[in-house]
Design a protein around this motif. Structure first.
Motif, PDB file in Angstrom:
ATOM      1  N   THR A 207     -12.728 -67.614 -45.894  1.00  0.00           N
ATOM      2  CA  THR A 207     -12.739 -69.028 -45.562  1.00  0.00           C
ATOM      3  C   THR A 207     -13.351 -69.760 -46.752  1.00  0.00           C
ATOM      4  O   THR A 207     -13.803 -69.135 -47.718  1.00  0.00           O
ATOM      5  CB  THR A 207     -13.595 -69.291 -44.319  1.00  0.00           C
ATOM      6  OG1 THR A 207     -14.961 -68.932 -44.610  1.00  0.00           O
ATOM      7  CG2 THR A 207     -13.098 -68.474 -43.129  1.00  0.00           C
ATOM      8  N   GLU A 208     -13.381 -71.075 -46.684  1.00  0.00           N
ATOM      9  CA  GLU A 208     -14.022 -71.813 -47.759  1.00  0.00           C
ATOM     10  C   GLU A 208     -15.495 -71.438 -47.880  1.00  0.00           C
ATOM     11  O   GLU A 208     -16.048 -71.370 -48.983  1.00  0.00           O
ATOM     12  CB  GLU A 208     -13.856 -73.319 -47.523  1.00  0.00           C
ATOM     13  CG  GLU A 208     -12.411 -73.785 -47.676  1.00  0.00           C
ATOM     14  CD  GLU A 208     -12.225 -75.274 -47.451  1.00  0.00           C
ATOM     15  OE1 GLU A 208     -13.219 -75.949 -47.107  1.00  0.00           O
ATOM     16  OE2 GLU A 208     -11.096 -75.767 -47.627  1.00  0.00           O
ATOM     17  N   THR A 209     -16.126 -71.131 -46.761  1.00  0.00           N
ATOM     18  CA  THR A 209     -17.540 -70.739 -46.781  1.00  0.00           C
ATOM     19  C   THR A 209     -17.740 -69.405 -47.481  1.00  0.00           C
ATOM     20  O   THR A 209     -18.619 -69.269 -48.359  1.00  0.00           O
ATOM     21  CB  THR A 209     -18.087 -70.661 -45.345  1.00  0.00           C
ATOM     22  OG1 THR A 209     -17.977 -71.948 -44.734  1.00  0.00           O
ATOM     23  CG2 THR A 209     -19.551 -70.215 -45.341  1.00  0.00           C
ATOM     24  N   THR A 210     -16.932 -68.394 -47.126  1.00  0.00           N
ATOM     25  CA  THR A 210     -17.104 -67.082 -47.762  1.00  0.00           C
ATOM     26  C   THR A 210     -16.674 -67.111 -49.219  1.00  0.00           C
ATOM     27  O   THR A 210     -17.219 -66.383 -50.049  1.00  0.00           O
ATOM     28  CB  THR A 210     -16.334 -65.993 -46.993  1.00  0.00           C
ATOM     29  OG1 THR A 210     -14.993 -66.448 -46.726  1.00  0.00           O
ATOM     30  CG2 THR A 210     -17.018 -65.650 -45.691  1.00  0.00           C
ATOM     31  N   ALA A 211     -15.720 -67.957 -49.568  1.00  0.00           N
ATOM     32  CA  ALA A 211     -15.341 -68.097 -50.980  1.00  0.00           C
ATOM     33  C   ALA A 211     -16.516 -68.627 -51.789  1.00  0.00           C
ATOM     34  O   ALA A 211     -16.808 -68.137 -52.894  1.00  0.00           O
ATOM     35  CB  ALA A 211     -14.127 -69.010 -51.116  1.00  0.00           C
TER      36      ALA A 211
END
Length: 394
Positions: A13-17
């Motif tokens: 997700t954008e968070t894990t990226a």
């Protein structure tokens, strides 16, 4: 657990990226990161991460285990991420001016972290907007000459070449190419998609036994000739550019195949602009000529100065190979013109034409030219004859 130590795949997700970018220490201390998922393809997630403090950015690309265009019912191997990363590293070592720098790869997560190219524009989008990219064809000619020579039997030692052939066995993605370029457009396959106004031309194509014979010959070449390490999907949607820079991205279809395939992909995707862009038609014809002329000059220079095969250092054998590359490129270009017109994956060059009759006329020209290049590739001996053939269809 840190993403760097992850032992199982997880879709980002954008968070894990952002978490990965922070873990890799790619930015200054205490960065203010923004992240946006920008992927518009069918096979991957692509994240653009920027440190708002200084504008520095990176791209994180992750392979999905399925094709987004269809969904989880079309599973795909994650091995393609490693193939893409390895190809970027090899092509980057050969032609560093024309390939994004790779900062990090992770085979488990199917992730590649690379240079931010957001200051450039996808060439196909630029062409449709009216950009002409004056250096693009010169850069592509040089890229093709270097990558196709230095991954061949003449630019590598025999053992390294054979190891690389093995390294880039890519059956799942090659099967996509085999089906979508060399098989499905030439019969009434479910994957085909075209407008009713093209039905008569398409049915004529399906009935053309001579055409299908020649497509089979080209498909056999694609299946069996491990000449060079190909990008495998070298269309204008896989090229970033501006007026001074060109970068080739997305080599996840990389494998060892016939050199003319990459050249033909470039030819075809420039030909779409020749067909649709009357205002700049002469300019795009010049692009076509420049790609081949620069490729031929640069490949000849490398052949004469870097050749590792003593017996091959003859002008006659060089010209034999160049003639084969050119003939193959014309045939493969013809297949690309046809499949992008009536197959599963179209091009915006054609589909974005608003007026129906103008759009259908351009698509008919694409089909006609594709068939001619496939069937007459042996008779079209040189660049002048190629350009003359193109102008005869316009």
């Amino acid at each position: 657990m840190s993403l760097l130590k992850q032992t199982t795949y997880q879709s980002f997700t954008e968070t894990t990226a952002k978490e990965l970018a922070l873990a890799l220490n790619l930015f200054s201390d205490n960065p203010e990161l923004s992240c946006k998922e920008i992927g518009d393809g069918n096979l991957n997630l692509v994240f653009h991460i920027v440190d708002e403090k200084n504008g520095k950015g990176v791209i994180i690309k992750q392979a999905l285990p399925y094709a987004k265009v269809v969904g989880e019912s079309w599973p795909l191997t994650l091995k393609r991420a490693k193939i893409e990363a390895d190809a970027l590293k090899i092509f980057g070592s050969i032609a560093p001016n024309y390939v994004p720098e790779v900062y990090y790869t992770n085979d488990v997560l199917a992730v590649t972290v690379m240079e931010d190219l957001s200051h450039l524009l996808i060439a196909r989008k630029g062409f449709i907007k009216g950009e002409t990219y004056p250096l693009l064809s010169q850069h592509l000619g040089e890229y093709l000459a270097r990558t196709l020579f230095f991954t061949s039997d003449y630019g590598l030692s025999p053992s390294v070449k054979k190891e690389q052939v093995q390294q880039f066995i890519n059956p799942e993605l090659c099967k996509i190419t085999e089906d979508l370029i060399f098989t499905d457009p030439f019969y009434d396959a479910e994957t085909n998609e075209f407008e009713a106004g093209l039905r008569a031309a398409v049915e004529d194509l399906w009935k053309d036994g001579e055409l299908k014979f020649h497509v089979n010959v080209l498909k056999k070449s694609f299946l069996t000739e491990a000449e060079v390490l190909l990008h495998g999907d070298l269309h204008t949607g896989s090229i970033f550019a501006d007026n001074s820079a060109t970068k080739v991205i997305d080599p996840e279809f990389a494998f060892y195949g016939p050199a003319g395939f990459d050249i033909g992909q470039v030819f075809a995707n420039l030909l779409f602009q020749v067909i649709v862009n009357e205002q700049n038609q002469a300019l795009f014809i010049k692009h076509l000529e420049t790609v081949w002329n620069v490729f031929e000059d640069q490949f000849t220079h490398l052949w004469n100065t870097e050749n590792k095969e003593n017996l091959a250092q003859s002008s006659a054998f060089l010209h034999y190979n160049l003639a084969k590359f050119f003939e193959d490129a014309l045939g493969f270009a013809g297949c690309e013109l046809i499949r992008r017109t009536i197959g599963l994956a179209h091009v915006a060059d054609l589909d974005s034409i608003v007026e129906e009759q103008t759009r259908l006329a351009a698509k008919r020209k694409s089909l006609e030219l594709g068939g001619i290049l496939i069937k007459q590739r042996k008779e079209i001996k040189d660049l002048g004859a190629f350009i003359g053939t193109v102008k005869g269809v316009l």
